[in-house]
Write an enzyme that holds these catalytic residues in place. Sequence first.
Site, mmCIF file in Angstrom:
data_model
loop_
_atom_site.group_PDB
_atom_site.id
_atom_site.type_symbol
_atom_site.label_atom_id
_atom_site.label_comp_id
_atom_site.label_asym_id
_atom_site.label_seq_id
_atom_site.Cartn_x
_atom_site.Cartn_y
_atom_site.Cartn_z
ATOM 1 N N ASN A 252 -11.160 -0.242 20.998
ATOM 2 C CA ASN A 252 -12.261 -0.568 20.095
ATOM 3 C C ASN A 252 -13.305 0.545 20.041
ATOM 4 O O ASN A 252 -13.468 1.290 21.004
ATOM 5 C CB ASN A 252 -12.941 -1.863 20.553
ATOM 6 C CG ASN A 252 -12.153 -3.090 20.169
ATOM 7 O OD1 ASN A 252 -11.643 -3.180 19.063
ATOM 8 N ND2 ASN A 252 -12.044 -4.041 21.085
ATOM 9 N N HIS B 110 -12.385 -6.575 12.809
ATOM 10 C CA HIS B 110 -13.453 -7.478 13.246
ATOM 11 C C HIS B 110 -14.382 -7.869 12.092
ATOM 12 O O HIS B 110 -15.528 -8.252 12.314
ATOM 13 C CB HIS B 110 -14.263 -6.867 14.401
ATOM 14 C CG HIS B 110 -13.492 -6.802 15.676
ATOM 15 N ND1 HIS B 110 -14.021 -6.338 16.864
ATOM 16 C CD2 HIS B 110 -12.215 -7.167 15.966
ATOM 17 C CE1 HIS B 110 -13.112 -6.404 17.815
ATOM 18 N NE2 HIS B 110 -12.006 -6.901 17.283
ATOM 19 N N CYS C 243 -5.002 -4.916 16.271
ATOM 20 C CA CYS C 243 -5.947 -5.891 16.815
ATOM 21 C C CYS C 243 -5.208 -7.215 16.972
ATOM 22 O O CYS C 243 -4.257 -7.499 16.237
ATOM 23 C CB CYS C 243 -7.138 -6.043 15.867
ATOM 24 S SG CYS C 243 -8.404 -7.207 16.432
ATOM 25 N N ARG D 90 -20.131 -1.010 28.901
ATOM 26 C CA ARG D 90 -20.097 -2.220 28.077
ATOM 27 C C ARG D 90 -21.314 -3.094 28.347
ATOM 28 O O ARG D 90 -21.903 -3.647 27.417
ATOM 29 C CB ARG D 90 -18.813 -3.009 28.356
ATOM 30 C CG ARG D 90 -18.745 -4.307 27.576
ATOM 31 C CD ARG D 90 -17.454 -5.064 27.823
ATOM 32 N NE ARG D 90 -17.402 -6.269 27.006
ATOM 33 C CZ ARG D 90 -16.324 -7.028 26.859
ATOM 34 N NH1 ARG D 90 -15.204 -6.702 27.483
ATOM 35 N NH2 ARG D 90 -16.361 -8.104 26.103
ATOM 36 N N TYR E 247 -15.755 -12.857 14.719
ATOM 37 C CA TYR E 247 -16.775 -11.806 14.743
ATOM 38 C C TYR E 247 -17.755 -11.913 13.584
ATOM 39 O O TYR E 247 -18.820 -11.304 13.612
ATOM 40 C CB TYR E 247 -16.112 -10.421 14.727
ATOM 41 C CG TYR E 247 -15.429 -10.069 16.021
ATOM 42 C CD1 TYR E 247 -16.108 -9.392 17.026
ATOM 43 C CD2 TYR E 247 -14.113 -10.436 16.257
ATOM 44 C CE1 TYR E 247 -15.488 -9.082 18.231
ATOM 45 C CE2 TYR E 247 -13.480 -10.134 17.451
ATOM 46 C CZ TYR E 247 -14.177 -9.464 18.433
ATOM 47 O OH TYR E 247 -13.573 -9.167 19.628
#
Length: 439
Positions: free
Chosen positions: A156, A206, A176, A102, A253
Amino acid sequence: MPSPQERTPGRRRKLAVVGGGSTYTPELIDGFARLRDVLPLEELVLVDPDAGRLEVVGGLARRIFVRQGHPGRISWTGDLDAGIDGADAVLLQLRVGGQASRLQDETWPLECGCVGQETTGAGGLAKALRTVPVVLDIAERVRRRNPGAWIVDFTNPVGIVTRALLTHGHRAVGLCNVAIGLQRTIAGLLDVSPEQVELEHIGLNHLTWERAVRVAGEDVLPRLLAEHGDTLAGTLHLPRPLLDHLGVLPSSYLRYYYRHDAVVRELRTKPSRAAQVAALEQQLLGMYGDPALDEKPDLLSRRGGAYYSEAAVALTSSLLGGPSGTHVVNTPNSGTLPFLPDDAVIEAPATVDPTSAAPLPVRPLEPQYAGLVAHVTAYEHLALEAALLGRDGRNAGRAAGRKAVFAALLAHPLIGQSDPADRLADELIAHNREHLPWA
């Protein structure tokens, strides 16, 4: 294995959580304990390859169940097949590559002048390439052992992962927490119960907008924006004038699209979210290891995933024979948005029961939203093609792999130019080589 229609709604269930060593898990456990009448559980198995984390998280999970008087059993294992055996539903919340990957997803795109984020842009593509093959392998093993089991994906990028599962014929739905989180925020602002707030939520994972907020059948969105616009703008990290112009509530987002360059400048001057989460996880794991702790700590609210447990419990209950209901999920478009392919995965309210998650009809989507949805859907199609290279007996060499990655990056609205896409493709491959069989 009984069919979904033959399952008895009142009987207790077995659930497996893949990625059960996550620091998210106590949030999920707390929801299962509090809402045990909604989803009666006989057994909950946490599955994770990290034995050390499993021991710590599993111990806290058991203590939470005991504290709240839940009669169900909690166990944990690193053996996937043993964990999923006999499960009525399997929840996926894994992170391939961990927080280290990440951190990379959030770093190298910024060096190329693009947003660095784990679900959006080049970083999101990298996560999809790492994740899709692993999730499909898990799903195949679920299907072999429990052909009637549902897979609920919280991993995700949810839209792409869910589309991969559905494309390969799995009984899957994506989940989500954006919609339920916003519903709770709005309920607090309006001083009503969350159950009274109905959102007209539509888009892709998102990439969603609330086009109406109804309380007792009345659309209160104009009043909400007028009276609480500044608070909502802060919550969504978007300028108040933009909310007033749109007249809707975008997902937070959307700031990566509406304010891309400003966000890039901001991200370059502050610690990455990945670094913050990694530090937070170490704190949480230290707390989880305290044998006196028997509830989720307040610090967990800073980890993200708020209300995930409540959404997961309600959704899983409907899937496993509890009362059917309307849930915001990631599910096949099936004509809901006529400008998208039927097999595209959208995020929208859907009627959920043991047979399906069928999206409700929606008003035609305005051009300023439909255009972006169509654009990102095209990218997601190409991203999935790139993620599937090397699977199903395909002979994909490095040249074909790089070409697929470049095509997806070039199609993404946050990139869309050949020079950045070219550089990002090389960076993505260099940082994810161990996860790309063709590389």
